[in-house]
Design a protein around this motif. Structure first.
Motif, PDB file in Angstrom:
ATOM      1  N   MET A   1       0.846  -1.188   0.000  1.00 62.12           N
ATOM      2  CA  MET A   1       0.000   0.000   0.000  1.00 62.12           C
ATOM      3  C   MET A   1       0.886   1.244   0.000  1.00 62.12           C
ATOM      4  SD  MET A   1      -1.358   0.240   3.975  1.00 62.12           S
ATOM      5  CE  MET A   1      -2.060  -1.408   3.938  1.00 62.12           C
ATOM      6  N   ALA A   2       0.387   2.318  -0.579  1.00 62.30           N
ATOM      7  CA  ALA A   2       1.119   3.585  -0.596  1.00 62.30           C
ATOM      8  C   ALA A   2       0.827   4.363   0.680  1.00 62.30           C
ATOM      9  CB  ALA A   2       0.722   4.397  -1.815  1.00 62.30           C
ATOM     10  N   LEU A   3       1.751   5.257   1.019  1.00 59.69           N
ATOM     11  CA  LEU A   3       1.571   6.113   2.177  1.00 59.69           C
ATOM     12  C   LEU A   3       0.947   7.439   1.760  1.00 59.69           C
ATOM     13  CD1 LEU A   3       4.949   5.743   4.113  1.00 59.69           C
ATOM     14  CD2 LEU A   3       2.727   4.872   4.824  1.00 59.69           C
ATOM     15  N   GLY A 104      -7.028   2.642  -0.260  1.00 58.12           N
ATOM     16  CA  GLY A 104      -6.231   1.638   0.433  1.00 58.12           C
ATOM     17  C   GLY A 104      -4.895   2.143   0.934  1.00 58.12           C
ATOM     18  N   ASP A 105      -4.692   3.460   0.943  1.00 58.29           N
ATOM     19  CA  ASP A 105      -3.428   4.019   1.394  1.00 58.29           C
ATOM     20  C   ASP A 105      -3.332   3.998   2.920  1.00 58.29           C
ATOM     21  OD1 ASP A 105      -2.875   4.532  -1.248  1.00 58.29           O
ATOM     22  OD2 ASP A 105      -3.502   6.637  -1.158  1.00 58.29           O
ATOM     23  N   ARG A 106      -2.109   3.967   3.418  1.00 59.72           N
ATOM     24  CA  ARG A 106      -1.847   4.022   4.854  1.00 59.72           C
ATOM     25  C   ARG A 106      -1.640   5.483   5.244  1.00 59.72           C
ATOM     26  NH1 ARG A 106       2.725   0.309   8.004  1.00 59.72           N
ATOM     27  NH2 ARG A 106       2.162   0.905  10.143  1.00 59.72           N
ATOM     28  N   ILE A 107      -2.356   5.953   6.253  1.00 62.38           N
ATOM     29  CA  ILE A 107      -2.370   7.369   6.607  1.00 62.38           C
ATOM     30  C   ILE A 107      -1.431   7.617   7.787  1.00 62.38           C
ATOM     31  CG2 ILE A 107      -3.818   9.347   7.127  1.00 62.38           C
ATOM     32  CD1 ILE A 107      -4.630   7.884   4.569  1.00 62.38           C
ATOM     33  N   ASP A 172       7.587   4.423  -1.999  1.00 59.40           N
ATOM     34  CA  ASP A 172       7.070   4.201  -3.357  1.00 59.40           C
ATOM     35  C   ASP A 172       5.608   4.617  -3.434  1.00 59.40           C
ATOM     36  OD1 ASP A 172       9.514   3.176  -4.015  1.00 59.40           O
ATOM     37  OD2 ASP A 172       8.898   1.069  -3.928  1.00 59.40           O
ATOM     38  N   GLY A 173       5.324   5.570  -4.315  1.00 56.67           N
ATOM     39  CA  GLY A 173       3.957   6.018  -4.505  1.00 56.67           C
ATOM     40  C   GLY A 173       3.412   6.908  -3.403  1.00 56.67           C
ATOM     41  N   LEU A 186      11.150  17.013   2.920  1.00 51.29           N
ATOM     42  CA  LEU A 186      10.333  15.810   2.766  1.00 51.29           C
ATOM     43  C   LEU A 186       9.500  15.859   1.491  1.00 51.29           C
ATOM     44  CD1 LEU A 186       9.362  13.113   3.694  1.00 51.29           C
ATOM     45  CD2 LEU A 186       7.882  14.222   5.378  1.00 51.29           C
ATOM     46  N   LEU A 187       9.002  17.026   1.142  1.00 52.00           N
ATOM     47  CA  LEU A 187       8.223  17.137  -0.095  1.00 52.00           C
ATOM     48  C   LEU A 187       9.028  16.673  -1.302  1.00 52.00           C
ATOM     49  CD1 LEU A 187       6.520  20.568   0.628  1.00 52.00           C
ATOM     50  CD2 LEU A 187       5.278  18.441   0.130  1.00 52.00           C
ATOM     51  N   LYS A 188      10.324  16.937  -1.293  1.00 49.09           N
ATOM     52  CA  LYS A 188      11.176  16.549  -2.412  1.00 49.09           C
ATOM     53  C   LYS A 188      11.462  15.049  -2.447  1.00 49.09           C
ATOM     54  CE  LYS A 188      13.603  21.004  -2.658  1.00 49.09           C
ATOM     55  NZ  LYS A 188      14.899  21.694  -2.452  1.00 49.09           N
ATOM     56  N   ARG A 189      11.143  14.342  -1.365  1.00 48.14           N
ATOM     57  CA  ARG A 189      11.457  12.911  -1.286  1.00 48.14           C
ATOM     58  C   ARG A 189      10.315  12.015  -1.735  1.00 48.14           C
ATOM     59  NH1 ARG A 189      15.943  11.809   2.159  1.00 48.14           N
ATOM     60  NH2 ARG A 189      15.595   9.627   1.593  1.00 48.14           N
ATOM     61  N   VAL A 190       9.100  12.558  -1.824  1.00 49.40           N
ATOM     62  CA  VAL A 190       7.947  11.699  -2.144  1.00 49.40           C
ATOM     63  C   VAL A 190       7.594  11.792  -3.623  1.00 49.40           C
ATOM     64  CG1 VAL A 190       7.026  11.892   0.197  1.00 49.40           C
ATOM     65  CG2 VAL A 190       6.241  13.491  -1.571  1.00 49.40           C
ATOM     66  N   ASP A 191       6.892  10.778  -4.103  1.00 47.33           N
ATOM     67  CA  ASP A 191       6.475  10.755  -5.509  1.00 47.33           C
ATOM     68  C   ASP A 191       5.385  11.779  -5.800  1.00 47.33           C
ATOM     69  OD1 ASP A 191       8.244   8.711  -6.110  1.00 47.33           O
ATOM     70  OD2 ASP A 191       6.766   7.114  -5.787  1.00 47.33           O
TER      71      ASP A 191
END
Length: 217
Positions: A1-3, A104-107, A172-173, A186-191
């Motif tokens: 699942m994506a975060l 289905g994402d993890r919050i 990932d995702g 952190l914004l630069k690290r996520v997809d």
């Protein structure tokens, strides 16, 4: 699942919970309102400018809690959340959370505020998993100090990486929502970076990078 990762202050709620809790400590008689809030506002201005040493703010804001038990504080935080935080929760934030949950994402909430506030506010929004600044407890009472890496600026990335390893998760995702220039690391690290009601520096960066810009209310 994506975060799906969310900042808290000025992202999920229309205010800063640490400053609002400072006002509550004044109402409780723990501090002198005029002098304490004047210092609070000076430090928060430095935060907005990206110039705050978070260690300085936490030492200041936690001093009135030194010697108090976590149970005593929690007992007071819960009704404060109901009275002062629930009315400023962004309805658009609740919609975004519901959409991610339906996918289905993890919050996860990750905040530069203390966990004594972050956990209670996130729970009110229906989120169980949080990362925040951890408060030191000695002999059953708050010492007035923090412990571990502070979830602020680069520290958010550090703490998140530790959490990912412990939980067997990856970025990932992943999506991350924030209002502040302090979260650019952190914004630069996520997809999927999302900016919410951004400050001028973050807005300029988002426009150049083509990131989605949300106006939540």
């Amino acid at each position: 699942m994506a975060l799906a990762i969310f900042d808290l202050d000025e992202t999920l709620i229309g205010g800063d919970c640490a400053s609002l809790w400072s006002e509550q400590m004044a109402r409780l008689g723990w501090v002198d309102k005029e002098s304490f809030m004047r210092k609070n506002d000076e430090l928060m201005a430095a935060y907005s400018a990206g110039e705050l040493a978070m260690e300085d703010y936490m030492a200041f804001s936690l001093e009135p809690m030194a010697g108090r038990t976590p149970e005593e504080v929690d007992h007071l935080v819960e009704p404060w959340v109901e009275d002062f935080i629930e009315p400023i929760i962004f309805s658009d934030a609740c919609t975004a959370i519901a959409n991610h949950r339906a996918a289905g994402d993890r919050i996860l909430v990750i905040s530069a505020s203390g966990t004594h506030l972050v956990k209670a506010i996130a729970a009110r929004i229906g989120i169980d998993e949080v990362l925040g600044i951890e408060l030191e407890v000695k002999h059953g009472v708050y010492s007035g100090a923090t412990t571990g890496v502070l979830t602020y600026r680069e520290g958010k990335v550090t703490r998140l990486m530790e959490w990912l390893e412990a939980e067997g998760e990856t970025l990932d995702g992943a999506s991350f929502y924030s209002d502040s220039r302090n979260d650019l690391h952190l914004l630069k690290r996520v997809d999927h970076p999302h900016v919410v009601n951004p400050d001028p520096v973050l807005r300029e960066h988002a426009e150049k990078a083509g990131w989605p810009i949300h106006r939540w209310s």
